[in-house]
Every structure is written in C-alpha cells, then in structure tokens.
Scaffold this active site. Structure first.
Site, PDB file in Angstrom:
ATOM      1  CG  PHE A 189     -52.818 161.060 -15.738  1.00 15.80           C
ATOM      2  CD1 PHE A 189     -53.114 161.041 -14.377  1.00 15.80           C
ATOM      3  CD2 PHE A 189     -53.861 161.252 -16.648  1.00 15.80           C
ATOM      4  CE1 PHE A 189     -54.427 161.213 -13.928  1.00 15.80           C
ATOM      5  CE2 PHE A 189     -55.161 161.427 -16.218  1.00 15.80           C
ATOM      6  CZ  PHE A 189     -55.451 161.394 -14.863  1.00 15.80           C
ATOM      7  CB  ILE A 190     -53.737 156.664 -17.676  1.00 18.71           C
ATOM      8  CG1 ILE A 190     -54.577 157.916 -17.935  1.00 18.71           C
ATOM      9  CG2 ILE A 190     -54.644 155.438 -17.552  1.00 18.71           C
ATOM     10  CD1 ILE A 190     -55.272 157.949 -19.285  1.00 18.71           C
ATOM     11  CG  ASP A 243     -63.199 160.546 -26.068  1.00 16.40           C
ATOM     12  OD1 ASP A 243     -62.069 161.070 -26.174  1.00 16.40           O
ATOM     13  OD2 ASP A 243     -64.094 161.018 -25.336  1.00 16.40           O
ATOM     14  CD  GLU A 244     -58.784 164.073 -27.470  1.00 16.69           C
ATOM     15  OE1 GLU A 244     -58.208 164.769 -28.310  1.00 16.69           O
ATOM     16  OE2 GLU A 244     -58.612 164.209 -26.245  1.00 16.69           O
ATOM     17  CB  ALA A 254     -54.364 162.322 -37.161  1.00 16.89           C
ATOM     18  CG  LEU A 307     -59.520 172.281 -18.182  1.00 15.76           C
ATOM     19  CD1 LEU A 307     -59.323 173.648 -18.798  1.00 15.76           C
ATOM     20  CD2 LEU A 307     -60.945 171.799 -18.444  1.00 15.76           C
ATOM     21  CG  ASN A 349     -63.856 172.872 -21.807  1.00 11.87           C
ATOM     22  OD1 ASN A 349     -63.977 171.696 -21.472  1.00 11.87           O
ATOM     23  ND2 ASN A 349     -63.248 173.236 -22.925  1.00 11.87           N
TER      24      ASN A 349
HETATM   25  P1  NAD Z   1     -49.067 160.951 -20.249  1.00  8.20           P
HETATM   26  O1  NAD Z   1     -48.610 161.946 -21.267  1.00  8.20           O
HETATM   27  O2  NAD Z   1     -49.338 161.401 -18.858  1.00  8.20           O
HETATM   28  O3  NAD Z   1     -47.986 159.775 -20.139  1.00  8.20           O
HETATM   29  C1  NAD Z   1     -47.386 159.198 -21.259  1.00  8.20           C
HETATM   30  C2  NAD Z   1     -46.222 158.335 -20.794  1.00  8.20           C
HETATM   31  O4  NAD Z   1     -45.643 157.722 -21.950  1.00  8.20           O
HETATM   32  C3  NAD Z   1     -45.103 159.112 -20.087  1.00  8.20           C
HETATM   33  O5  NAD Z   1     -44.688 158.421 -18.927  1.00  8.20           O
HETATM   34  C4  NAD Z   1     -43.986 159.165 -21.122  1.00  8.20           C
HETATM   35  O6  NAD Z   1     -42.693 159.207 -20.554  1.00  8.20           O
HETATM   36  C5  NAD Z   1     -44.224 157.869 -21.880  1.00  8.20           C
HETATM   37  N1  NAD Z   1     -43.703 157.939 -23.260  1.00  8.20           N
HETATM   38  C6  NAD Z   1     -43.909 158.923 -24.164  1.00  8.20           C
HETATM   39  N2  NAD Z   1     -43.241 158.649 -25.304  1.00  8.20           N
HETATM   40  C7  NAD Z   1     -42.613 157.453 -25.111  1.00  8.20           C
HETATM   41  C8  NAD Z   1     -41.786 156.626 -25.917  1.00  8.20           C
HETATM   42  N3  NAD Z   1     -41.443 156.993 -27.166  1.00  8.20           N
HETATM   43  N4  NAD Z   1     -41.336 155.461 -25.414  1.00  8.20           N
HETATM   44  C9  NAD Z   1     -41.658 155.078 -24.145  1.00  8.20           C
HETATM   45  N5  NAD Z   1     -42.422 155.828 -23.327  1.00  8.20           N
HETATM   46  C10 NAD Z   1     -42.904 156.998 -23.803  1.00  8.20           C
HETATM   47  O7  NAD Z   1     -50.328 160.247 -20.909  1.00  8.20           O
HETATM   48  P2  NAD Z   1     -51.686 159.735 -20.224  1.00  8.20           P
HETATM   49  O8  NAD Z   1     -52.627 160.877 -20.116  1.00  8.20           O
HETATM   50  O9  NAD Z   1     -51.364 158.925 -19.050  1.00  8.20           O
HETATM   51  O10 NAD Z   1     -52.236 158.789 -21.389  1.00  8.20           O
HETATM   52  C11 NAD Z   1     -51.825 157.438 -21.455  1.00  8.20           C
HETATM   53  C12 NAD Z   1     -52.502 156.780 -22.650  1.00  8.20           C
HETATM   54  O11 NAD Z   1     -53.908 156.866 -22.523  1.00  8.20           O
HETATM   55  C13 NAD Z   1     -52.152 157.442 -23.982  1.00  8.20           C
HETATM   56  O12 NAD Z   1     -52.002 156.419 -24.945  1.00  8.20           O
HETATM   57  C14 NAD Z   1     -53.368 158.308 -24.299  1.00  8.20           C
HETATM   58  O13 NAD Z   1     -53.545 158.441 -25.679  1.00  8.20           O
HETATM   59  C15 NAD Z   1     -54.486 157.471 -23.671  1.00  8.20           C
HETATM   60  N6  NAD Z   1     -55.649 158.236 -23.202  1.00  8.20           N
HETATM   61  C16 NAD Z   1     -55.488 159.320 -22.379  1.00  8.20           C
HETATM   62  C17 NAD Z   1     -56.615 160.007 -21.914  1.00  8.20           C
HETATM   63  C18 NAD Z   1     -56.484 161.174 -20.967  1.00  8.20           C
HETATM   64  O14 NAD Z   1     -57.502 161.843 -20.670  1.00  8.20           O
HETATM   65  N7  NAD Z   1     -55.324 161.471 -20.433  1.00  8.20           N
HETATM   66  C19 NAD Z   1     -57.903 159.586 -22.301  1.00  8.20           C
HETATM   67  C20 NAD Z   1     -58.012 158.472 -23.148  1.00  8.20           C
HETATM   68  C21 NAD Z   1     -56.882 157.796 -23.588  1.00  8.20           C
HETATM   69  P1  TYD Z   2     -57.226 168.970 -22.322  1.00  2.00           P
HETATM   70  O1  TYD Z   2     -57.110 168.726 -20.860  1.00  2.00           O
HETATM   71  O2  TYD Z   2     -56.044 169.489 -23.071  1.00  2.00           O
HETATM   72  O3  TYD Z   2     -57.777 167.612 -22.970  1.00  2.00           O
HETATM   73  P2  TYD Z   2     -58.292 167.324 -24.500  1.00  2.00           P
HETATM   74  O4  TYD Z   2     -57.906 168.449 -25.367  1.00  2.00           O
HETATM   75  O5  TYD Z   2     -57.572 166.070 -24.816  1.00  2.00           O
HETATM   76  O6  TYD Z   2     -59.787 167.160 -24.378  1.00  2.00           O
HETATM   77  O7  TYD Z   2     -58.406 170.003 -22.556  1.00  2.00           O
HETATM   78  C1  TYD Z   2     -59.725 169.777 -22.088  1.00  2.00           C
HETATM   79  C2  TYD Z   2     -60.602 170.893 -22.609  1.00  2.00           C
HETATM   80  O8  TYD Z   2     -60.194 172.127 -21.989  1.00  2.00           O
HETATM   81  C3  TYD Z   2     -60.470 171.113 -24.104  1.00  2.00           C
HETATM   82  O9  TYD Z   2     -61.744 171.470 -24.627  1.00  2.00           O
HETATM   83  C4  TYD Z   2     -59.511 172.293 -24.224  1.00  2.00           C
HETATM   84  C5  TYD Z   2     -59.786 173.092 -22.968  1.00  2.00           C
HETATM   85  N1  TYD Z   2     -58.635 173.827 -22.415  1.00  2.00           N
HETATM   86  C6  TYD Z   2     -58.721 175.205 -22.148  1.00  2.00           C
HETATM   87  O10 TYD Z   2     -59.787 175.836 -22.353  1.00  2.00           O
HETATM   88  N2  TYD Z   2     -57.636 175.835 -21.635  1.00  2.00           N
HETATM   89  C7  TYD Z   2     -56.460 175.190 -21.395  1.00  2.00           C
HETATM   90  O11 TYD Z   2     -55.474 175.829 -20.950  1.00  2.00           O
HETATM   91  C8  TYD Z   2     -56.377 173.785 -21.653  1.00  2.00           C
HETATM   92  C9  TYD Z   2     -55.103 173.021 -21.406  1.00  2.00           C
HETATM   93  C10 TYD Z   2     -57.492 173.133 -22.161  1.00  2.00           C
END
Ligand code: NAD
Ligand code: TYD
Length: 356
Positions: free
Chosen positions: A12-13, A135-136, A164, A202, A261
């Site tokens: 995603f990101i 931030d988690e 963790a 979500l 939420n």
């Molecule tokens: P995502 O799950 O959408 O994508 C993760 C990507 O990593 C995928 O393309 C997957 O194929 C790849 N991947 C997983 N395991 C792998 C491995 N062993 N070797 C190589 N590639 C691998 O994740 P995202 O939501 O895009 O998050 C990206 C980063 O940002 C993560 O490190 C996450 O902790 C951090 N982050 C995410 C959020 C959020 O809201 N999504 C917020 C803050 C930080």
């Molecule tokens: P999520 O998108 O899984 O992100 P994170 O747990 O990393 O914050 O969830 C966002 C919020 O929505 C979280 O408080 C959990 C809640 N949630 C639901 O209530 N129902 C759901 O089906 C999902 C996936 C999340």
C-alpha cells in the site's frame, strides 16, 4: 547517481513511495524489492513499470545473500524500508511470521547494508538507511487526556505482536547507528488511508462490504480513536525526510486528525451511498458490533510538530476530501478490489469471523 532500494514497494504505502520517487527523480535508480506476499500487488505500479529508472526484484528481506548481492550489483546508496507484515489481526493469529519478517528481515537488511557499505572506500558517506515505522510502538493513549499525544520522546510500550515486532525493528535500526555508525533515520507514522490499501484494513474493507451490502464488523463499541493521514501525504513526508532528515533522528508523522472508529464508519457509509446513488445513510444498518480485538489499543494520536517545524512538511488534504477521493478511487477500481477479494481472502475472512 543515487541508487535506492525501496522494500515493500508493491504494498500500500510502498507503491505510493515508489511512484513518487520514480516520477520525481528520473536520474535516480529505484529498485523495488518485494516478496509479493498476499499484501503485495504489482498491479499497484502498472503506470510506472516500464520507466527506465525502475527495477522490480522479487525477494524476501530475510534472504541476506540475495540482498547483499543486489546491493553490490546496483551500487546501492540508500534503503527506504517499508516491507513488513502490517495487519494487527493477523499478528494476533500468527505472531511468528511478524517476528520473522519485521525483526529478522530488518536485521538481515541492516547487516547486508553494513557489510556492503563498510566494504567501500568512502564507507557510510552519502549513504542512508531509512526505516518506516508506526505510531503503534508507543502503545495506547487514554481517552480522558485528549491533550496528550505521542511525541518522539514517548516511551515505547507496544501491546500487539505487530507493534512489538515493529518496536523491536526500530531498536535494531537505532542500534546499528549507535554501534556501527550507520546513517539511519526512523519515522513513526499514524494510520494511513487512500488508494491501493489491502481490503483487510478498516476503510477499504468497509467500502468493499458496503458495496456488496455485507455486514460491517465494528470491534467493541467503535469508540477507539485513530489518527488518519492520507497516504500521499505520508509518501511526501518520506521524500522530504529521506533528503533532508538529520541522521539518527526520529520524526513522527501525522495530520492531527483523530477520529472515533464509529464516526469514520458513518462518514464512509454516507460517502459510498451518495457515490453509488443510494439514499445517503441507507446502509447504516450494516453496522454490526462484534467481539472486541484482543488487546485493542484505545487511542493513537501523533504530535508531528517536529517534522513540521524542522523540515517544513505539512499534510495537504482535509480528511473529508481525502475520504471522498478514497471512496471514489475504490468505486472506480472495482476490478482491483474484485481481483484480490477472492480465493484465500474469502477463506481468511471466514476464519476470522467464525464464532463471532
Ligand atoms: P502492506 O501490508 O500493504 O505492504 C507490505 C509489503 O511488504 C507488501 O508488498 C509485501 O509483499 C511486502 N513484504 C512483506 N513481507 C516481506 C518480506 N519478508 N520480504 C519482502 N517483502 C515483504 O503494508 P503498508 O500498510 O503499506 O505498510 C508499509 C510500512 O509502513 C510497514 O512497515 C508498516 O509497518 C508501516 N506503517 C503502516 C501504516 C499504515 O497505516 N498502513 C502506518 C504507519 C506505518
Ligand atoms: P486497522 O485498519 O486494522 O488499523 P490498526 O489496527 O493498525 O489501527 O483498524 C483501524 C481501527 O478499526 C482499529 O481500532 C480496529 C478497527 N477495526 C474494526 O472495528 N473492524 C474491522 O473489521 C477492522 C479491520 C478494524
């Protein structure tokens, strides 16, 4: 010339970061290293896959030999590390996979970068290892103290196996700076939303369910608070920090945008209904309160003033506009959603919601 490995670029990101760097820096070499787990999807990068400054390599970040060889082959000067297992619910079911990828994978990348960069005459000069975190890692804030936010000084206190594992990886990155002098940066960002997010999180999950008039599983009472940032604003922050961030520093990234939420869910329902031509709010009855997530963190909220003050970044989108753009994107890209919401995905959700 800069040669940068972006890990997790098919997620995603990561896909937004890859797109931004490939388009904005035609003189950089951008190598997207991704294992293509269930969360990785090369369709996310269709628009840039033929660009001459882009290369995709399918590899696991735990595979030290492959990464070391790639760094030598491509004369890599920087790593922007996003690859991770990223979904809290999955981490509750299968913590080992999270420790493997997020902890051991990060360590293997660090070690490959260390050995390669230390083998060069100029060593760490002009190099950068930028680790993207969440931030988690800071744990949960209380609802009674809305004035308290996570700052860069907040003590780590992760609760879920996901947070963790991310906390552990952050510590390893900082340890490589403190022990070996590796030029590292860590950023901790709040919840992202926007196009290309895997529909287990979500907002895309609920957009997809509303589309099919399926129940919306709200954990607990829906009172938990998250701080939401549009994904392109995160990608812009990563660009600024990669280029201007101070080595060994931590920057928190967030848009001062806290939402309960249940309030987000109602906004998403109304937006989907309106854009699908249904009466606004017609799908409110899909809201289904289910058993709470184990160890569900109550509130996350990021203080990003350091980044704003020191590097001049600020979020560009109001939340209402971001949600509208996001819902519109998923509705305009239903094929993308349909392609990934079949097969294993269906099975995963059956298992996840069994007994609820
Ligand atoms: P995502 O799950 O959408 O994508 C993760 C990507 O990593 C995928 O393309 C997957 O194929 C790849 N991947 C997983 N395991 C792998 C491995 N062993 N070797 C190589 N590639 C691998 O994740 P995202 O939501 O895009 O998050 C990206 C980063 O940002 C993560 O490190 C996450 O902790 C951090 N982050 C995410 C959020 C959020 O809201 N999504 C917020 C803050 C930080
Ligand atoms: P999520 O998108 O899984 O992100 P994170 O747990 O990393 O914050 O969830 C966002 C919020 O929505 C979280 O408080 C959990 C809640 N949630 C639901 O209530 N129902 C759901 O089906 C999902 C996936 C999340």
């Amino acid at each position: 010339m800069k040669s940068i490995i972006i890990t997790g670029g098919a997620g995603f990101i990561g896909s937004h970061v890859v797109r931004l760097f490939v388009n904005k820096y035609p003189d950089y070499r951008i190598i997207n290293l991704d294992k293509l787990t269930y969360a990785g999807n090369l369709v996310n990068l269709k628009d840039i896959e033929d660009k001459p400054n882009y290369r995709f390599v399918r590899a696991d970040i735990c595979d030290f030999d492959t990464i070391y060889a790639l760094m030598q082959e491509e004369h890599v000067t920087g790593i922007i590390h996003l690859a991770a297992e990223s979904h809290v619910d999955r981490s509750i079911k299968d913590p080992f996979t999270f420790a493997r990828t997020n902890v051991m994978g990060t360590l293997s990348l660090l070690q490959a970068a260390k050995l390669y960069w230390e083998s060069l005459p100029e060593k760490y000069e002009g190099k950068r290892f930028y680790h993207i975190s969440t931030d988690e890692v800071y744990g949960a804030l209380e609802l009674e103290h809305p004035e308290i936010l996570f700052t860069e000084e907040t003590k780590y206190n992760p609760h879920s196996p996901y947070s963790a594992s991310k906390a552990s990886s952050d510590h390893f990155v900082r340890a490589f700076h403190d022990t070996y002098g590796m030029p590292t940066i860590v950023t901790n960002c709040s919840n992202n939303y926007g196009p290309y997010q895997f529909p287990e999180k979500l907002i895309p999950l609920f957009i997809n369910n509303i589309r099919h008039r399926k129940p919306l599983p709200v954990y607990g009472k829906g009172e938990n608070i998250r701080d939401w940032l549009f994904v392109e604003d995160h990608a812009r922050a990563i660009d600024i920090i990669y280029h201007k961030g101070v080595i060994a520093e931590t920057y928190n990234i967030g848009g001062f945008n806290e939402w309960k939420n249940i309030d987000i869910i109602k906004t998403v329902i109304k937006t989907v209904d309106r854009l699908l031509g249904r009466p606004e709010g017609a799908d409110m009855d899909l809201i289904t309160f289910v058993t709470d997530r184990a160890g569900h963190d109550l509130r996350y909220a990021i203080d990003s003033r350091k980044l704003q003050r020191e590097l001049g970044w600020e979020p560009s989108l109001q939340f209402e506009e971001g949600i509208e753009r996001t819902v519109r994107w998923y509705l305009d890209n239903q094929e993308w959603l349909d392609n990934i919401t079949s097969g294993d995905y269906e099975k995963y959700y059956e298992d996840m919601y069994k007994n609820r």
